[in-house]
Design a protein around this motif. Sequence first.
Motif, PDB file in Angstrom:
ATOM      1  N   ASN A  77      -7.096   1.866 -10.194  1.00 49.24           N
ATOM      2  CA  ASN A  77      -6.957   3.250  -9.760  1.00 49.24           C
ATOM      3  C   ASN A  77      -5.520   3.489  -9.323  1.00 49.24           C
ATOM      4  O   ASN A  77      -4.750   2.543  -9.125  1.00 49.24           O
ATOM      5  N   ALA A  78      -5.171   4.759  -9.151  1.00 43.54           N
ATOM      6  CA  ALA A  78      -3.861   5.116  -8.617  1.00 43.54           C
ATOM      7  C   ALA A  78      -4.068   5.918  -7.344  1.00 43.54           C
ATOM      8  O   ALA A  78      -4.921   6.814  -7.296  1.00 43.54           O
ATOM      9  N   LEU A  79      -3.297   5.597  -6.313  1.00 39.75           N
ATOM     10  CA  LEU A  79      -3.308   6.377  -5.088  1.00 39.75           C
ATOM     11  C   LEU A  79      -2.528   7.672  -5.316  1.00 39.75           C
ATOM     12  O   LEU A  79      -1.410   7.645  -5.835  1.00 39.75           O
ATOM     13  N   GLU A 122      -0.236 -10.187  -5.849  1.00 38.79           N
ATOM     14  CA  GLU A 122      -0.950  -9.644  -4.693  1.00 38.79           C
ATOM     15  C   GLU A 122      -0.785  -8.132  -4.651  1.00 38.79           C
ATOM     16  O   GLU A 122       0.327  -7.617  -4.794  1.00 38.79           O
ATOM     17  N   VAL A 123      -1.893  -7.429  -4.462  1.00 39.27           N
ATOM     18  CA  VAL A 123      -1.874  -5.968  -4.356  1.00 39.27           C
ATOM     19  C   VAL A 123      -2.639  -5.595  -3.096  1.00 39.27           C
ATOM     20  O   VAL A 123      -3.812  -5.938  -2.945  1.00 39.27           O
ATOM     21  N   GLU A 124      -1.977  -4.889  -2.167  1.00 36.23           N
ATOM     22  CA  GLU A 124      -2.631  -4.546  -0.898  1.00 36.23           C
ATOM     23  C   GLU A 124      -3.763  -3.547  -1.098  1.00 36.23           C
ATOM     24  O   GLU A 124      -4.843  -3.694  -0.521  1.00 36.23           O
ATOM     25  N   ASP A 125      -3.528  -2.522  -1.895  1.00 37.05           N
ATOM     26  CA  ASP A 125      -4.542  -1.482  -2.099  1.00 37.05           C
ATOM     27  C   ASP A 125      -4.723  -1.256  -3.599  1.00 37.05           C
ATOM     28  O   ASP A 125      -5.607  -1.823  -4.219  1.00 37.05           O
ATOM     29  N   PHE A 133     -11.249  10.728  -6.654  1.00 40.98           N
ATOM     30  CA  PHE A 133     -12.262  10.401  -5.655  1.00 40.98           C
ATOM     31  C   PHE A 133     -11.569  10.008  -4.352  1.00 40.98           C
ATOM     32  O   PHE A 133     -10.364   9.737  -4.317  1.00 40.98           O
ATOM     33  N   MET A 134     -12.344   9.990  -3.266  1.00 40.48           N
ATOM     34  CA  MET A 134     -11.838   9.605  -1.951  1.00 40.48           C
ATOM     35  C   MET A 134     -12.391   8.224  -1.596  1.00 40.48           C
ATOM     36  O   MET A 134     -13.533   7.903  -1.920  1.00 40.48           O
ATOM     37  N   ARG A 135     -11.564   7.422  -0.922  1.00 40.00           N
ATOM     38  CA  ARG A 135     -11.986   6.088  -0.490  1.00 40.00           C
ATOM     39  C   ARG A 135     -11.235   5.725   0.779  1.00 40.00           C
ATOM     40  O   ARG A 135     -10.084   6.123   0.959  1.00 40.00           O
ATOM     41  N   GLU A 136     -11.882   4.977   1.637  1.00 40.15           N
ATOM     42  CA  GLU A 136     -11.244   4.602   2.901  1.00 40.15           C
ATOM     43  C   GLU A 136     -10.325   3.403   2.716  1.00 40.15           C
ATOM     44  O   GLU A 136     -10.656   2.432   2.035  1.00 40.15           O
ATOM     45  N   TYR A 137      -9.155   3.491   3.326  1.00 43.47           N
ATOM     46  CA  TYR A 137      -8.232   2.355   3.386  1.00 43.47           C
ATOM     47  C   TYR A 137      -7.518   2.416   4.728  1.00 43.47           C
ATOM     48  O   TYR A 137      -6.973   3.461   5.098  1.00 43.47           O
ATOM     49  N   ALA A 138      -7.510   1.308   5.444  1.00 41.46           N
ATOM     50  CA  ALA A 138      -6.838   1.217   6.746  1.00 41.46           C
ATOM     51  C   ALA A 138      -7.265   2.363   7.668  1.00 41.46           C
ATOM     52  O   ALA A 138      -6.429   3.040   8.295  1.00 41.46           O
ATOM     53  N   ALA A 180       0.812  -1.215   0.000  1.00 42.74           N
ATOM     54  CA  ALA A 180       0.000   0.000   0.000  1.00 42.74           C
ATOM     55  C   ALA A 180       0.846   1.266   0.000  1.00 42.74           C
ATOM     56  O   ALA A 180       0.357   2.343  -0.331  1.00 42.74           O
ATOM     57  N   ASN A 181       2.121   1.136   0.373  1.00 39.94           N
ATOM     58  CA  ASN A 181       3.007   2.307   0.384  1.00 39.94           C
ATOM     59  C   ASN A 181       3.767   2.479  -0.931  1.00 39.94           C
ATOM     60  O   ASN A 181       4.636   3.342  -1.049  1.00 39.94           O
TER      61      ASN A 181
END
Length: 203
Positions: A163-165, A103-106, A144-149, A60-61
Motif C-alpha cells: 500500500n501507499a500512505l 526493513e519497512v516501518e509502515d 482505506f484508513m488504518r491505524e499506525y502509531a 514511516a515518514n
Amino acid sequence: MNNHENSSYPAKKPAQADNKNLMAIAQYLKDGQFGHKKSIPPLEQWHPKHCGAMDLKVKANGEWWHEGQLIKRQALINLFSTVLWKEDGKFYLKTPVEQIEIEVEDEPLFIQQVDQVEIDGQTYLQLTSTTDDVIIVDDAHQIFMREYADEMRPYVHMRFGMNALIQRAAFLHLVSMGELYENDQGGTQLTLKSGNLLLQLGT
C-alpha cells in the motif's frame, strides 16, 4: 534523526558487502532500464533465491536510510521503488537473480499529489507517489484508513500486496474533493467518488 536511532539495525552483513549489493542492484536496474518512470518490471514472474538482509530501512515518514545514512538521491529511491516486493509480511528488493530483505516501518510508498481526471466522461481520482507512480482509484486500488502509531492514517492499495500512505497535504486535498459529515456514532465520515466507485472513510 540521530545516529543512535539506527543502533537497532541488525548486523546481518558487513557494511562493505551491503553497499556493494545496493550499488549492484542499482546498476542492474539501470542496465535493464527497469527504472524508467512508471515502469514496473514483472516481479511476479521472477523466482530468485533469497540472499539474506540488507541494512536498508524505509521509515514511516518516507525517508530511506542505508547503513545509518539518509539516502538523498531521489533518482536512486525511484529506481529501488520499482523492485519493491512483499512476501509473507516482509519487504524485499527483488531482481531476477536475488531477493534481499529490507526493513519497512509502515509502508514503502507515499502519495504526495491528488488530482481529478476525466476518463470516458467520468471523473476519477488520480494519485501520484513520491516515486512517480500514477494510480487511478478503482476497485483494485481503493483508499482505506488504518491505524499506525495510535493514529488513523489513509492508504491506497498499490501492487504486490503493498500500500501507499497518503501524505497529510495530499489527504487534505482529497478531503476537499469529497463530502464530510458526522455519522451516528459522533465520528466524521468522508465520502469519495472515483468513477463508479463510492468510498466511505471514517476519519
